[in-house]
Design a protein around this motif. Sequence first.
Motif, PDB file in Angstrom:
ATOM      1  N   LEU A  81       0.836  -1.209   0.000  1.00 46.22           N
ATOM      2  CA  LEU A  81       0.000   0.000   0.000  1.00 46.22           C
ATOM      3  C   LEU A  81       0.871   1.259   0.000  1.00 46.22           C
ATOM      4  CD1 LEU A  81      -2.803   1.319   0.233  1.00 46.22           C
ATOM      5  CD2 LEU A  81      -2.593   1.102   2.730  1.00 46.22           C
ATOM      6  N   LEU A  82       1.936   1.229   0.802  1.00 47.71           N
ATOM      7  CA  LEU A  82       2.856   2.366   0.826  1.00 47.71           C
ATOM      8  C   LEU A  82       3.506   2.576  -0.543  1.00 47.71           C
ATOM      9  CD1 LEU A  82       4.741   2.100   4.248  1.00 47.71           C
ATOM     10  CD2 LEU A  82       3.413   4.036   3.415  1.00 47.71           C
ATOM     11  N   ALA A  83       3.913   1.466  -1.186  1.00 50.05           N
ATOM     12  CA  ALA A  83       4.554   1.567  -2.498  1.00 50.05           C
ATOM     13  C   ALA A  83       3.610   2.157  -3.535  1.00 50.05           C
ATOM     14  CB  ALA A  83       5.050   0.195  -2.945  1.00 50.05           C
ATOM     15  N   LEU A  84       2.307   1.872  -3.412  1.00 52.01           N
ATOM     16  CA  LEU A  84       1.333   2.422  -4.346  1.00 52.01           C
ATOM     17  C   LEU A  84       1.060   3.907  -4.085  1.00 52.01           C
ATOM     18  CD1 LEU A  84      -1.294  -0.460  -4.578  1.00 52.01           C
ATOM     19  CD2 LEU A  84       0.305   0.281  -6.347  1.00 52.01           C
ATOM     20  N   LEU A  85       1.072   4.292  -2.808  1.00 55.69           N
ATOM     21  CA  LEU A  85       0.727   5.670  -2.466  1.00 55.69           C
ATOM     22  C   LEU A  85       1.915   6.621  -2.506  1.00 55.69           C
ATOM     23  CD1 LEU A  85      -1.710   5.145   0.559  1.00 55.69           C
ATOM     24  CD2 LEU A  85      -2.298   5.692  -1.806  1.00 55.69           C
ATOM     25  N   TRP A  86       3.117   6.108  -2.226  1.00 55.06           N
ATOM     26  CA  TRP A  86       4.259   6.993  -2.013  1.00 55.06           C
ATOM     27  C   TRP A  86       4.603   7.868  -3.217  1.00 55.06           C
ATOM     28  CZ3 TRP A  86       6.428   9.169   1.869  1.00 55.06           C
ATOM     29  CH2 TRP A  86       7.664   9.775   1.723  1.00 55.06           C
ATOM     30  N   PRO A  87       4.675   7.338  -4.471  1.00 54.39           N
ATOM     31  CA  PRO A  87       4.994   8.236  -5.588  1.00 54.39           C
ATOM     32  C   PRO A  87       4.009   9.388  -5.743  1.00 54.39           C
ATOM     33  CG  PRO A  87       5.245   5.948  -6.254  1.00 54.39           C
ATOM     34  CD  PRO A  87       4.584   5.930  -4.910  1.00 54.39           C
ATOM     35  N   ALA A  88       2.709   9.114  -5.544  1.00 55.44           N
ATOM     36  CA  ALA A  88       1.715  10.182  -5.650  1.00 55.44           C
ATOM     37  C   ALA A  88       1.889  11.203  -4.526  1.00 55.44           C
ATOM     38  CB  ALA A  88       0.310   9.591  -5.623  1.00 55.44           C
ATOM     39  N   LEU A  89       2.176  10.719  -3.301  1.00 59.35           N
ATOM     40  CA  LEU A  89       2.382  11.631  -2.185  1.00 59.35           C
ATOM     41  C   LEU A  89       3.648  12.453  -2.371  1.00 59.35           C
ATOM     42  CD1 LEU A  89       1.416   9.249   0.765  1.00 59.35           C
ATOM     43  CD2 LEU A  89       0.055  11.122  -0.177  1.00 59.35           C
ATOM     44  N   TRP A  90       4.694  11.825  -2.889  1.00 53.27           N
ATOM     45  CA  TRP A  90       5.957  12.528  -3.153  1.00 53.27           C
ATOM     46  C   TRP A  90       5.751  13.628  -4.191  1.00 53.27           C
ATOM     47  CZ3 TRP A  90       9.663  11.056  -7.392  1.00 53.27           C
ATOM     48  CH2 TRP A  90      10.833  11.829  -7.333  1.00 53.27           C
ATOM     49  N   ARG A  91       5.040  13.295  -5.275  1.00 51.19           N
ATOM     50  CA  ARG A  91       4.756  14.305  -6.297  1.00 51.19           C
ATOM     51  C   ARG A  91       3.929  15.447  -5.718  1.00 51.19           C
ATOM     52  NH1 ARG A  91       0.182  14.751  -9.729  1.00 51.19           N
ATOM     53  NH2 ARG A  91       0.588  16.001 -11.621  1.00 51.19           N
ATOM     54  N   SER A  92       2.955  15.126  -4.873  1.00 52.99           N
ATOM     55  CA  SER A  92       2.138  16.160  -4.248  1.00 52.99           C
ATOM     56  C   SER A  92       2.981  17.071  -3.362  1.00 52.99           C
ATOM     57  CB  SER A  92       1.020  15.510  -3.437  1.00 52.99           C
ATOM     58  OG  SER A  92       0.231  16.482  -2.789  1.00 52.99           O
ATOM     59  N   SER A  93       3.938  16.495  -2.634  1.00 53.06           N
ATOM     60  CA  SER A  93       4.798  17.307  -1.774  1.00 53.06           C
ATOM     61  C   SER A  93       5.697  18.226  -2.603  1.00 53.06           C
ATOM     62  CB  SER A  93       5.644  16.407  -0.879  1.00 53.06           C
ATOM     63  OG  SER A  93       6.616  15.700  -1.624  1.00 53.06           O
ATOM     64  N   LEU A  94       6.183  17.739  -3.758  1.00 51.90           N
ATOM     65  CA  LEU A  94       7.000  18.585  -4.628  1.00 51.90           C
ATOM     66  C   LEU A  94       6.179  19.754  -5.172  1.00 51.90           C
ATOM     67  CD1 LEU A  94       9.021  15.898  -6.631  1.00 51.90           C
ATOM     68  CD2 LEU A  94       9.905  17.477  -4.901  1.00 51.90           C
TER      69      LEU A  94
END
Length: 307
Positions: free
Chosen positions: A128-141
């Motif tokens: 679940l973390l692997a699926l969410l992390w790229p989207a969350l990282w992009r949102s933080s950028l």
Amino acid sequence: MSDTPLPTADAGSLPPADHGPTLAVPVAHEPVSRLLPLQFTASGSEYFRIWIVNLLLIVLTLGFYMPFAKARRLRYFYANTVIDGHPLAFHGDPWKMLRGYVLMLLLFGGYSLSGHLSSWLSVAVFGLLALLWPALWRSSLRFRLSNTSWRGLRFAFEGDLKGAYRAMLPLAVPTLLILVANAIALQGVDPEDTKAMSDAMLKVAAWNGGAMLVLMAMLPWSLTQIKRYQHNGYRYAGQVARMLLNPGPVYAIGGIAFAILLGGLVAIVVLVMLAAVIGGALGSFVPGGKAGAMVVGGVVMALVFLG
């Protein structure tokens, strides 16, 4: 016919010829590049006061002051980063940052807790973390860049979601496979059965060791992809950032760091061995016997090594 010459007129006295409407043709110019001077004007004493207050408040609030501390730190660093005579500015709202921080605490806290309950539950939560992390990282950028300004204009981040997953998955997929292999090795093993648990842990250690070598070999390439995605997404006033980083220099830096680490480990092993030799030789002369002599030998060898 008469030989009388025809009358002539000066060129300046002639009326301008009418050639109809004219069209202005723009002249192509080469793009002009200019180096912008960069200065960092912060001082260690000023930042120490900010750092110590942030640390105290983080401890007193059990970590929940972290987003406010980060916003305060970024404002200080940005205000002291001067480009072409104009400082950067950070406008992020720490209350919005707090929501993201709480979400991260819940996700990583859930992953940490799942490891104590079930290996397969740990795999599921990490997936679940692997699926969410790229989207969350992009949102933080996007949040970080949209709240950064220079000369009154905001930056922007335009990296797409597909690119974020493409940059992150080379690290996430091997890690997920490691967790799956560990769960398979531990499946059905009784924790009370010491021998079975020991054999399973040996398999896990062997698998993890090999997988870590593969991950370390992939890490410089993966970091290159991550940095390319990150910096190529930066935008400012119509300007597009480009990062032309190749994996070669990153591998070179990683090789140097690995050599330094390996050299330090070898030096420690040699130091311990020499301390044991000195301890054996001086065991009868130093108070405390061989144990005291090994301590003295270790101190002597450390001083020689550092000298």
